[in-house]
Enzyme design. Structure first.
Site, PDB file in Angstrom:
ATOM      1  N   LYS A 111     -64.636 -47.956  21.505  1.00 16.65           N
ATOM      2  CA  LYS A 111     -65.574 -48.339  20.452  1.00 16.65           C
ATOM      3  C   LYS A 111     -66.446 -49.537  20.850  1.00 16.65           C
ATOM      4  O   LYS A 111     -67.522 -49.729  20.304  1.00 16.65           O
ATOM      5  CB  LYS A 111     -64.827 -48.621  19.154  1.00 16.65           C
ATOM      6  CG  LYS A 111     -64.244 -47.346  18.574  1.00 16.65           C
ATOM      7  CD  LYS A 111     -63.709 -47.499  17.185  1.00 16.65           C
ATOM      8  CE  LYS A 111     -63.338 -46.154  16.589  1.00 16.65           C
ATOM      9  NZ  LYS A 111     -62.188 -45.497  17.269  1.00 16.65           N
TER      10      LYS A 111
HETATM   11  C1  LIG Z   1     -61.911 -44.120  17.384  1.00 13.24           C
HETATM   12  C2  LIG Z   1     -61.008 -43.632  18.440  1.00 13.24           C
HETATM   13  C3  LIG Z   1     -60.889 -42.261  18.750  1.00 13.24           C
HETATM   14  C4  LIG Z   1     -61.608 -41.173  17.987  1.00 13.24           C
HETATM   15  O1  LIG Z   1     -63.006 -41.174  18.170  1.00 13.24           O
HETATM   16  P1  LIG Z   1     -63.961 -40.452  17.114  1.00 13.24           P
HETATM   17  O2  LIG Z   1     -65.331 -40.828  17.497  1.00 13.24           O
HETATM   18  O3  LIG Z   1     -63.565 -41.015  15.767  1.00 13.24           O
HETATM   19  O4  LIG Z   1     -63.700 -38.994  17.206  1.00 13.24           O
HETATM   20  C5  LIG Z   1     -60.048 -41.899  19.793  1.00 13.24           C
HETATM   21  N1  LIG Z   1     -59.335 -42.817  20.474  1.00 13.24           N
HETATM   22  C6  LIG Z   1     -59.415 -44.134  20.195  1.00 13.24           C
HETATM   23  C7  LIG Z   1     -58.586 -45.089  20.968  1.00 13.24           C
HETATM   24  C8  LIG Z   1     -60.255 -44.592  19.170  1.00 13.24           C
HETATM   25  O5  LIG Z   1     -60.318 -45.910  18.899  1.00 13.24           O
END
Ligand SMILES: *Cc1c(COP(=O)(O)O)cnc(C)c1O
Length: 466
Positions: A111
């Site tokens: 993120k």
């Molecule tokens: C947010 C997140 C996901 C999922 O991603 P999306 O965009 O919500 O599908 C997967 N793994 C981790 C570690 C995350 O923080």
């Protein structure tokens, strides 16, 4: 170049430019904001293949964003200067596949790639409009720290992040509360994550209050986040195609809110040769069921080892549906209205019984996730976090069923963020990172509030930037 316009998936909001799309987050008709058209870049792939991550981000972003070139370059350079790897997102060959490490940012999760960018972008836009922004967020763990690190120390904005007191992991809590910048307010709510989220929804639905305090969000539906994530699909595909002398690739994506894999879908629509997008979920498998059956229907959320994929409604899914139904806003409006009443919607399958030939979907349960972590450690001495492990489990199932182009598995978090799962899988406390280890004796700051909307409102009124 003509500036890209943005429209709503529900077809009833006026078209707008990129900067307005970023500041609004959600369209006024309740839909998601999407570009008016998807540029085809097939004729540029050869030259783009040689670019650095930042230069590639520049080329891709400028197709979608009305920001002068010099400013855009500076924003991109600043956003990725906080990453600890010179390639930003390196790929590593492990066994028969490639792992794309997206966790070299300040909070060790993918993120950061979008939120480091979003924080700088907000600051840039606010400086030019003279506006203020108070970001309100609710987190069950991962998003909160990435949002805080995106916004800390930035001019013109404050961030208020609610988490359920005592219900996020100690590491996640400290990652948030150890940030002492003046514009960061952590709130430990004496309640559950649902309490936090419901309070946030209610506060946002009070339009006069929202406007008075210039409240904003950093949700994964923000177009700026999706756009930032498109870049690494191109970057990784170029590098792996070169290494393998291949003309196309496959990606496996651990999926929750459908933001990450949606970026891969856009990359494919732009002309990047992706044979397959493999959508991996944990036991919360609403999306993998959809791609297998054409039916998208709600069930209860169960807690798993991969909490960032524990979702009920995937907030970005509406964007995919929009393209699926032939870019028909009225149809999406109807589908989403029906879905909110019945908790279910259905798409026609093609002649060969598939929803979409680009997508293959699967789910990994707890045992399979732990087994993937254990096997990759034993066989390759490589540690997977549980989200990445779910993606790898599903990718390996696909590779056993069908041969094909090189497989790139997105690694969405550093294993040290989920060290308990590593202990559970291997019996050893192997996953560490100096950034997390040093948190245990950091100074922290956090307010504790009851799970009462009035208490949160008062807190905001007293401290928000006006
Ligand atoms: C947010 C997140 C996901 C999922 O991603 P999306 O965009 O919500 O599908 C997967 N793994 C981790 C570690 C995350 O923080």
């Amino acid at each position: 170049m003509k500036n890209m316009k943005y429209i709503s998936t529900r077809g009833e909001a006026p078209a707008m430019g990129y900067q307005d799309a970023v500041m609004m987050g959600l369209a006024t008709d309740g839909g998601l904001i999407i570009p008016e058209h998807i540029p085809d870049v097939s004729d540029r792939l050869e030259t783009w293949a040689e670019l650095s991550y930042q230069d590639l981000a520049f080329e891709i972003t400028r197709l979608f964003a009305d920001i002068p070139d010099a400013d855009l370059r500076a924003l991109i350079d600043r956003s990725y200067s906080t990453f600890r790897h010179p390639e930003i997102c390196p790929e590593v060959q492990v066994g028969g596949l490639y792992v794309l490490e997206l966790f070299h940012g300040p909070t060790l999760a993918f993120k950061d790639i979008a939120l480091q960018w979003l924080g700088n972008l907000f600051e840039y836009i606010l400086a030019r409009t003279g506006g203020r922004l108070n970001i309100l967020a609710a987190t069950s763990g991962d998003t909160g720290s990435a949002a805080i690190y995106g916004v800390r120390g930035k001019e013109g904005m404050d961030i208020f992040v609610m988490h359920p007191r005592g219900r996020v992991s100690p590491t996640q809590e400290r990652q948030m509360t150890s940030v002492l910048d003046e514009n960061v307010y952590n709130i430990a709510v004496e309640g559950t994550f649902d309490d936090c989220q419901n309070m946030m929804k209610r506060i946002f639905s009070d339009v006069p209050f929202k406007n008075r305090y210039s409240l904003g969000a950093v949700n994964s539906v923000n177009w700026a986040r999706v756009l930032a994530q498109i870049v690494y699909y191109f970057y990784a595909a170029f590098r792996v195609m070169k290494a393998e002398s291949a003309s196309s690739v496959r990606f496996s994506v651990p999926t929750g809110n459908f933001g990450d894999i949606l970026a891969g879908y856009y990359a494919s629509r732009m002309g990047l040769p992706i044979d397959r997008l493999i959508l991996a979920t944990n036991e919360n498998d609403i999306l993998s069921r959809f791609f297998q059956t054409g039916v998208y229907s709600l069930s209860d959320v169960v807690p798993t080892l991969s909490p960032s994929m524990d979702i009920q409604v995937a907030s970005n899914f509406e964007r995919y549906l929009y393209y699926k139904v032939g870019e028909d806003g009225a149809c999406i409006q109807q589908m989403m209205t029906d879905f909110s009443k019945t908790g279910s919607l259905k798409i026609e399958m093609d002649e060969s019984g598939r929803v979409d030939p680009l997508f293959t979907a699967g789910a990994a349960n707890t045992e399979q996730t732990l087994a993937a972590i254990r096997n990759y450690f034993r066989e390759y001495d490589y540690l997977l976090d549980p989200h990445t492990a779910a993606g790898i489990h599903v990718a390996e199932e696909v590779m056993q069923r069908e041969s094909g182009s090189p497989m790139i598995c997105l690694a969405t978090a550093h294993p040290a963020k989920f060290s308990k799962a590593i202990v559970q899988a291997t019996g050893k406390d192997l996953a560490h990172h100096p950034l997390l280890d040093k948190l245990s004796d950091c100074e922290t700051r956090c307010a504790v509030l009851p799970a009462k909307e009035s208490a949160v409102r008062e807190f905001i009124c007293e401290l928000a930037l006006v």
